[in-house]
Design a protein around this motif. Structure first.
Motif, PDB file in Angstrom:
ATOM      1  N   ILE A   1       4.137  -7.300 -13.099  1.00 38.95           N
ATOM      2  CA  ILE A   1       4.234  -5.862 -13.358  1.00 38.95           C
ATOM      3  C   ILE A   1       2.874  -5.238 -13.025  1.00 38.95           C
ATOM      4  N   ALA A   2       2.928  -4.160 -12.227  1.00 45.21           N
ATOM      5  CA  ALA A   2       1.710  -3.454 -11.812  1.00 45.21           C
ATOM      6  C   ALA A   2       1.808  -2.002 -12.231  1.00 45.21           C
ATOM      7  N   ILE A   3       0.708  -1.429 -12.680  1.00 50.75           N
ATOM      8  CA  ILE A   3       0.687  -0.064 -13.201  1.00 50.75           C
ATOM      9  C   ILE A   3      -0.273   0.798 -12.409  1.00 50.75           C
ATOM     10  N   LYS A   4       0.172   1.997 -12.065  1.00 48.02           N
ATOM     11  CA  LYS A   4      -0.677   2.985 -11.402  1.00 48.02           C
ATOM     12  C   LYS A   4      -1.013   4.083 -12.399  1.00 48.02           C
ATOM     13  N   LYS A   5      -2.264   4.260 -12.688  1.00 44.93           N
ATOM     14  CA  LYS A   5      -2.664   5.269 -13.661  1.00 44.93           C
ATOM     15  C   LYS A   5      -2.850   6.626 -13.006  1.00 44.93           C
TER      16      LYS A   5
ATOM     17  N   LYS B   1       0.839  -1.199   0.000  1.00 41.84           N
ATOM     18  CA  LYS B   1       0.000   0.000   0.000  1.00 41.84           C
ATOM     19  C   LYS B   1       0.874   1.250   0.000  1.00 41.84           C
ATOM     20  N   LYS B   2       1.953   1.219   0.782  1.00 44.91           N
ATOM     21  CA  LYS B   2       2.879   2.348   0.829  1.00 44.91           C
ATOM     22  C   LYS B   2       3.546   2.543  -0.529  1.00 44.91           C
ATOM     23  N   ILE B   3       3.892   1.455  -1.174  1.00 45.19           N
ATOM     24  CA  ILE B   3       4.473   1.522  -2.518  1.00 45.19           C
ATOM     25  C   ILE B   3       3.513   2.209  -3.477  1.00 45.19           C
ATOM     26  N   TYR B   4       2.259   1.777  -3.446  1.00 45.73           N
ATOM     27  CA  TYR B   4       1.246   2.374  -4.326  1.00 45.73           C
ATOM     28  C   TYR B   4       1.091   3.866  -4.057  1.00 45.73           C
ATOM     29  N   ASN B   5       0.993   4.224  -2.787  1.00 47.33           N
ATOM     30  CA  ASN B   5       0.751   5.628  -2.419  1.00 47.33           C
ATOM     31  C   ASN B   5       1.890   6.544  -2.856  1.00 47.33           C
TER      32      ASN B   5
ATOM     33  N   LYS C   1      -4.113 -10.256  -6.340  1.00 50.78           N
ATOM     34  CA  LYS C   1      -5.205  -9.689  -5.543  1.00 50.78           C
ATOM     35  C   LYS C   1      -4.667  -8.638  -4.578  1.00 50.78           C
ATOM     36  N   MET C   2      -3.534  -8.932  -3.932  1.00 46.39           N
ATOM     37  CA  MET C   2      -2.928  -7.972  -3.020  1.00 46.39           C
ATOM     38  C   MET C   2      -2.617  -6.660  -3.733  1.00 46.39           C
ATOM     39  N   ILE C   3      -2.100  -6.754  -4.932  1.00 49.77           N
ATOM     40  CA  ILE C   3      -1.732  -5.570  -5.712  1.00 49.77           C
ATOM     41  C   ILE C   3      -2.970  -4.754  -6.088  1.00 49.77           C
ATOM     42  N   LEU C   4      -3.994  -5.423  -6.579  1.00 51.38           N
ATOM     43  CA  LEU C   4      -5.199  -4.721  -7.003  1.00 51.38           C
ATOM     44  C   LEU C   4      -5.963  -4.164  -5.810  1.00 51.38           C
ATOM     45  N   ASP C   5      -5.928  -4.860  -4.677  1.00 55.81           N
ATOM     46  CA  ASP C   5      -6.648  -4.412  -3.483  1.00 55.81           C
ATOM     47  C   ASP C   5      -6.125  -3.079  -2.944  1.00 55.81           C
ATOM     48  N   VAL C   6      -4.839  -2.801  -3.131  1.00 55.20           N
ATOM     49  CA  VAL C   6      -4.296  -1.537  -2.615  1.00 55.20           C
ATOM     50  C   VAL C   6      -4.521  -0.375  -3.579  1.00 55.20           C
ATOM     51  N   GLY C   7      -5.009  -0.672  -4.804  1.00 57.21           N
ATOM     52  CA  GLY C   7      -5.368   0.420  -5.711  1.00 57.21           C
ATOM     53  C   GLY C   7      -4.766   0.395  -7.097  1.00 57.21           C
ATOM     54  N   PHE C   8      -3.803  -0.502  -7.353  1.00 61.55           N
ATOM     55  CA  PHE C   8      -3.206  -0.543  -8.687  1.00 61.55           C
ATOM     56  C   PHE C   8      -4.284  -0.831  -9.725  1.00 61.55           C
ATOM     57  N   ASP C   9      -4.144  -0.218 -10.892  1.00 62.68           N
ATOM     58  CA  ASP C   9      -5.138  -0.367 -11.951  1.00 62.68           C
ATOM     59  C   ASP C   9      -4.965  -1.660 -12.735  1.00 62.68           C
TER      60      ASP C   9
ATOM     61  N   GLY D   1       3.281   5.448 -12.766  1.00 64.98           N
ATOM     62  CA  GLY D   1       4.406   4.712 -12.199  1.00 64.98           C
ATOM     63  C   GLY D   1       4.163   3.217 -12.238  1.00 64.98           C
ATOM     64  N   ILE D   2       5.236   2.444 -12.109  1.00 63.45           N
ATOM     65  CA  ILE D   2       5.092   0.994 -12.173  1.00 63.45           C
ATOM     66  C   ILE D   2       5.844   0.320 -11.021  1.00 63.45           C
ATOM     67  N   PHE D   3       5.342  -0.834 -10.671  1.00 68.95           N
ATOM     68  CA  PHE D   3       5.930  -1.677  -9.647  1.00 68.95           C
ATOM     69  C   PHE D   3       6.197  -3.037 -10.288  1.00 68.95           C
ATOM     70  N   ILE D   4       7.462  -3.429 -10.346  1.00 65.00           N
ATOM     71  CA  ILE D   4       7.825  -4.736 -10.893  1.00 65.00           C
ATOM     72  C   ILE D   4       8.424  -5.561  -9.766  1.00 65.00           C
TER      73      ILE D   4
END
Length: 236
Positions: A232-236, A141-145, A209-217, A151-154
């Protein structure tokens, strides 16, 4: 140096101490199937999102191999930051970065203590699996925020199967791989025992699920070999 850490009987749980740090690069290459290919894909996909002076964090950077490779392949100047709570790893990383002439800010601290401000890319290779589930989700969640928009999280993780039969086959296939890399059955058993309750993997679906639950698109699997996966996770 060649990894011989588990040739002798273990006396403690697995930790990233000086003994492990001294052979860690060899350990990764021989213990993680297609590690170099995973690293290559991570860098190639990351570079599609990065521009001049973008800030990049590597969480659990170990000896800084991924940041060094990213710098070598980038045509832009990047603000590279590696974090690891193992002093031995950070010391190795500093020596390696200096040898390759790569400017990396290396921090010896717990991941919870760092503010990942203005991050365009956050990397985490086989790090989340060592964090307890409740703390793991807080960190994600901190990563997403702290990621910028776009931005992206790999991240890469060891994964398990929710099907017991398949999970047993995962383990058997992985052990056969390790044998081909020169590890003995004794070494394999010793390491498994040392990692018991230290490494806590999720299924592929639980990671997403963990990634999407914190807000990643968006989150998808970039690479997978049996029980090793890169996401790979993307934040729009």
């Amino acid at each position: 140096m060649t990894d011989k850490v588990f040739e002798k009987a273990i006396t403690k749980q697995f930790e990233f101490d000086e003994e492990v740090a001294s052979v860690f690069d060899d350990m990764l290459n021989r213990s993680v199937p297609f590690y170099k290919e995973m690293q290559r894909l991570t860098i190639n996909f990351a570079l599609n999102f990065l521009e001049e002076n973008d800030k990049v964090y590597d969480l659990g950077c170990s000896t800084a191999s991924t940041l060094i490779e990213l710098s070598k392949h980038s045509h832009s100047k990047l603000d590279l930051i590696g974090i690891d709570n193992s002093e031995a790893m950070i010391n190795r990383a500093k020596k390696k970065a200096k040898a390759f002439g790569v400017d990396i800010k290396l921090i010896n601290d717990d991941l919870d203590n760092i503010s990942y401000e203005n991050a365009k890319l956050i990397l985490s290779n086989y790090t989340l699996q060592f964090i307890r589930p409740l703390q793991r989700e807080k960190l994600v969640k901190k990563i997403y925020n702290n990621l910028r928009n776009e931005g992206i999280f790999i991240f890469s993780e060891k994964v398990i199967s929710s099907n017991k039969i398949l999970d047993k086959q995962y383990i058997d296939e992985y052990y056969e791989f390790k044998k081909t890399q020169g590890y003995s059955e004794f070494e394999i058993a010793q390491k498994r025992e040392a990692l018991e309750n230290v490494l806590v993997p999720y299924t592929e679906e639980e990671n997403k699920k963990m990634i999407l639950d914190v807000g990643f698109d968006h989150c998808e699997t970039l690479f997978k070999w049996v029980n090793f996966a890169t996401f790979i996770a993307i934040k729009k």
